[in-house]
Write a protein that holds these residues in place. Structure first.
Motif, PDB file in Angstrom:
ATOM      1  N   ALA A  20     -47.104 -45.549 -54.332  1.00 47.50           N
ATOM      2  CA  ALA A  20     -47.460 -46.208 -53.071  1.00 47.50           C
ATOM      3  C   ALA A  20     -46.594 -47.444 -52.890  1.00 47.50           C
ATOM      4  CB  ALA A  20     -48.938 -46.603 -53.088  1.00 47.50           C
ATOM      5  N   GLY A  21     -45.999 -47.583 -51.728  1.00 45.99           N
ATOM      6  CA  GLY A  21     -45.172 -48.763 -51.436  1.00 45.99           C
ATOM      7  C   GLY A  21     -43.767 -48.669 -51.996  1.00 45.99           C
ATOM      8  N   THR A  41     -52.172 -43.400 -51.255  1.00 43.74           N
ATOM      9  CA  THR A  41     -52.753 -44.727 -51.445  1.00 43.74           C
ATOM     10  C   THR A  41     -54.263 -44.528 -51.574  1.00 43.74           C
ATOM     11  OG1 THR A  41     -51.057 -45.620 -50.045  1.00 43.74           O
ATOM     12  CG2 THR A  41     -52.964 -47.013 -50.430  1.00 43.74           C
ATOM     13  N   VAL A  42     -54.796 -45.125 -52.611  1.00 38.80           N
ATOM     14  CA  VAL A  42     -56.224 -44.945 -52.851  1.00 38.80           C
ATOM     15  C   VAL A  42     -56.996 -45.719 -51.779  1.00 38.80           C
ATOM     16  CG1 VAL A  42     -58.044 -45.320 -54.560  1.00 38.80           C
ATOM     17  CG2 VAL A  42     -55.745 -44.715 -55.303  1.00 38.80           C
ATOM     18  N   SER A  43     -58.049 -45.117 -51.258  1.00 40.33           N
ATOM     19  CA  SER A  43     -58.809 -45.789 -50.203  1.00 40.33           C
ATOM     20  C   SER A  43     -59.670 -46.899 -50.802  1.00 40.33           C
ATOM     21  CB  SER A  43     -59.721 -44.776 -49.508  1.00 40.33           C
ATOM     22  OG  SER A  43     -60.727 -44.373 -50.411  1.00 40.33           O
ATOM     23  N   PHE A  74     -46.975 -52.573 -55.299  1.00 42.34           N
ATOM     24  CA  PHE A  74     -48.110 -53.105 -54.548  1.00 42.34           C
ATOM     25  C   PHE A  74     -47.673 -53.901 -53.315  1.00 42.34           C
ATOM     26  CE2 PHE A  74     -51.716 -55.907 -53.674  1.00 42.34           C
ATOM     27  CZ  PHE A  74     -52.745 -54.975 -53.650  1.00 42.34           C
ATOM     28  N   LEU A  75     -46.685 -54.774 -53.490  1.00 41.13           N
ATOM     29  CA  LEU A  75     -46.290 -55.613 -52.348  1.00 41.13           C
ATOM     30  C   LEU A  75     -45.405 -54.871 -51.349  1.00 41.13           C
ATOM     31  CD1 LEU A  75     -45.753 -59.160 -53.901  1.00 41.13           C
ATOM     32  CD2 LEU A  75     -47.715 -58.296 -52.625  1.00 41.13           C
ATOM     33  N   GLY A  76     -45.104 -53.598 -51.664  1.00 38.69           N
ATOM     34  CA  GLY A  76     -44.354 -52.780 -50.715  1.00 38.69           C
ATOM     35  C   GLY A  76     -45.288 -52.042 -49.756  1.00 38.69           C
ATOM     36  N   LEU A  77     -46.609 -52.156 -49.982  1.00 39.96           N
ATOM     37  CA  LEU A  77     -47.569 -51.516 -49.083  1.00 39.96           C
ATOM     38  C   LEU A  77     -47.593 -52.250 -47.744  1.00 39.96           C
ATOM     39  CD1 LEU A  77     -50.574 -51.132 -51.579  1.00 39.96           C
ATOM     40  CD2 LEU A  77     -49.251 -49.273 -50.565  1.00 39.96           C
ATOM     41  N   GLU A  78     -48.123 -51.579 -46.732  1.00 39.60           N
ATOM     42  CA  GLU A  78     -48.308 -52.243 -45.444  1.00 39.60           C
ATOM     43  C   GLU A  78     -49.280 -53.400 -45.632  1.00 39.60           C
ATOM     44  OE1 GLU A  78     -46.852 -51.536 -42.550  1.00 39.60           O
ATOM     45  OE2 GLU A  78     -45.687 -49.975 -43.568  1.00 39.60           O
ATOM     46  N   LYS A  79     -49.093 -54.463 -44.838  1.00 44.66           N
ATOM     47  CA  LYS A  79     -49.952 -55.652 -44.937  1.00 44.66           C
ATOM     48  C   LYS A  79     -51.445 -55.271 -44.893  1.00 44.66           C
ATOM     49  CE  LYS A  79     -50.580 -60.125 -42.588  1.00 44.66           C
ATOM     50  NZ  LYS A  79     -51.833 -60.124 -41.863  1.00 44.66           N
ATOM     51  N   SER A 104     -48.697 -54.587 -60.289  1.00 38.98           N
ATOM     52  CA  SER A 104     -47.264 -54.530 -60.592  1.00 38.98           C
ATOM     53  C   SER A 104     -46.504 -54.231 -59.301  1.00 38.98           C
ATOM     54  CB  SER A 104     -46.972 -53.471 -61.655  1.00 38.98           C
ATOM     55  OG  SER A 104     -47.387 -52.209 -61.226  1.00 38.98           O
ATOM     56  N   THR A 105     -45.286 -54.752 -59.256  1.00 43.46           N
ATOM     57  CA  THR A 105     -44.508 -54.617 -58.025  1.00 43.46           C
ATOM     58  C   THR A 105     -43.015 -54.735 -58.322  1.00 43.46           C
ATOM     59  OG1 THR A 105     -44.567 -55.279 -55.683  1.00 43.46           O
ATOM     60  CG2 THR A 105     -44.443 -57.064 -57.295  1.00 43.46           C
TER      61      THR A 105
END
Ligand code: SF4
Length: 345
Positions: A20-21, A41-43, A74-79, A104-105
């Motif tokens: 994810a991301g 992405t886990v809900s 993680f920080l690559g996910l949508e806001k 982790s990112t």
């Protein structure tokens, strides 16, 4: 908001977000095979359920508790996704059921904009996948970021007082022991709070698997990987930087071999490295004793007994053979430091 960091080893509730991301797939990576679940992405509902189940399992364990988002960027996910996942976890922090959040990112996902998204959440620790500090190696494995991205990310996170972990890999294409040691030196200069070291494994359905099959990439042997990771561990120890993990976390798919095509995977890789360190220490002391003794006692801390013995007693057998010892006893002694030993005839 940064929580004070406890020095006690936390009870981790891992939430895996496979790929994810991630902007693309790095050549060595296949999180789906490591984790054994599909790339979604886990809900937030699923996260809540996983936290509740883990808290039940934790029972009376009194260590600090952290929710950890791993397996993706993680920080690559949508806001909105970042906020949804942090909101559900923060509820448990407010209820005092967990102490903090970590994730982790990638280094190139850490910037002022994204750090501002998380600044009011109880995130204590951020782990950065550095992998190598050599730009040629990073380009070869198609990481899509440079060593200076890692440097800048660490500087930014230090300014915001996060606890920082850096992850590095060994045995990557185009990086030998000398190159890997210089990666470790550069990581050491960044003074992270801890590091993780992962030997490169050829995972099925990764690009590296294709390179392995067409002969472009040859993985390191287990012995070579242990010997080098031992050098890195001792290097970081000298710099007072804890190495909190060596080797991939054992998982059913990895252990069954279903996910691993080739390479130095071992479910107890870190234990093998520690055992080698104990073997080296005992060998040095016995060498210094000059005369061989018929019987020898090695005292170690109770937590270090199995590290001293080695896998299936291999260290004991090796020392007996090398120094012609008839009786070699490993005795627990809690007055001895966990990383030390005392040898007597
Ligand atoms: S190594 Fe990290 S950034 Fe690269 S594909 Fe895997 S999870 Fe994503």
């Amino acid at each position: 908001m940064n929580n004070p960091v406890s020095t006690r080893h936390p009870f981790i509730i891992p939430i895996f977000l496979p790929h994810a991301g991630c902007p693309h797939q790095c050549v060595f990576c296949n999180q789906t095979s490591i984790i054994g679940v599909g790339p979604n992405t886990v809900s937030p509902e699923k996260v809540e359920q996983q936290i509740l189940e883990s808290l039940e399992y934790k029972g009376n364990d009194r260590r600090p508790v952290q929710v950890a988002f791993y397996g993706g960027n993680f920080l690559g996910l949508e806001k909105d996704d970042i906020e949804r996942l942090l909101n559900v976890s923060t509820k448990f922090v407010k209820d005092k059921e967990i102490d903090a959040i970590r994730f982790s990112t990638r280094p190139d996902s850490i910037d002022h904009y994204r750090i501002d998204i998380i600044k009011d959440y109880p995130v204590s620790t951020i782990e950065i996948g550095a992998q190598s500090m050599d730009d040629h190696v990073l380009a070869t494995v198609k990481r899509g970021h440079s060593a200076s991205d890692t440097q800048q990310a660490v500087t930014l996170l230090k300014d915001r007082h996060y606890q920082i972990g850096l992850q590095m890999m060994v045995g990557l294409p185009e990086e030998d022991e000398a190159g890997s040691l210089s990666t470790a030196h550069r990581i050491g200069e960044l003074e992270p709070d801890f590091v993780r070291i992962y030997p490169t494994i050829v995972l099925k359905n990764s690009l590296l698997a294709r390179w392995y099959e067409n002969g472009t990439y040859r993985p390191w042997s287990l012995e070579r990987s242990i010997a080098h990771v031992k050098t890195l561990f001792l290097f970081f120890k000298k710099k007072n930087i804890p190495v909190i993990r060596m080797g991939l976390q054992a998982a059913e798919d990895l252990d069954s071999g279903a996910a691993v095509l080739a390479g130095p995977y071992h479910p107890a890789f870190g234990h093998l490295v520690h055992s080698e360190i104990f073997l080296d220490m005992a060998t040095t002391v016995l060498n210094d004793m000059k005369v061989n003794h018929d019987s020898v006692i090695i005292k170690v801390h109770p937590h270090s007994i199995s590290k001293m013995r080695g896998m299936r007693n291999s260290n004991v057998e090796s020392l007996k053979r090398r120094f012609q010892i008839r009786s070699l006893k490993i005795v627990p002694d809690s007055s001895i430091a966990e990383d030390s030993l005392a040898v007597s005839p």
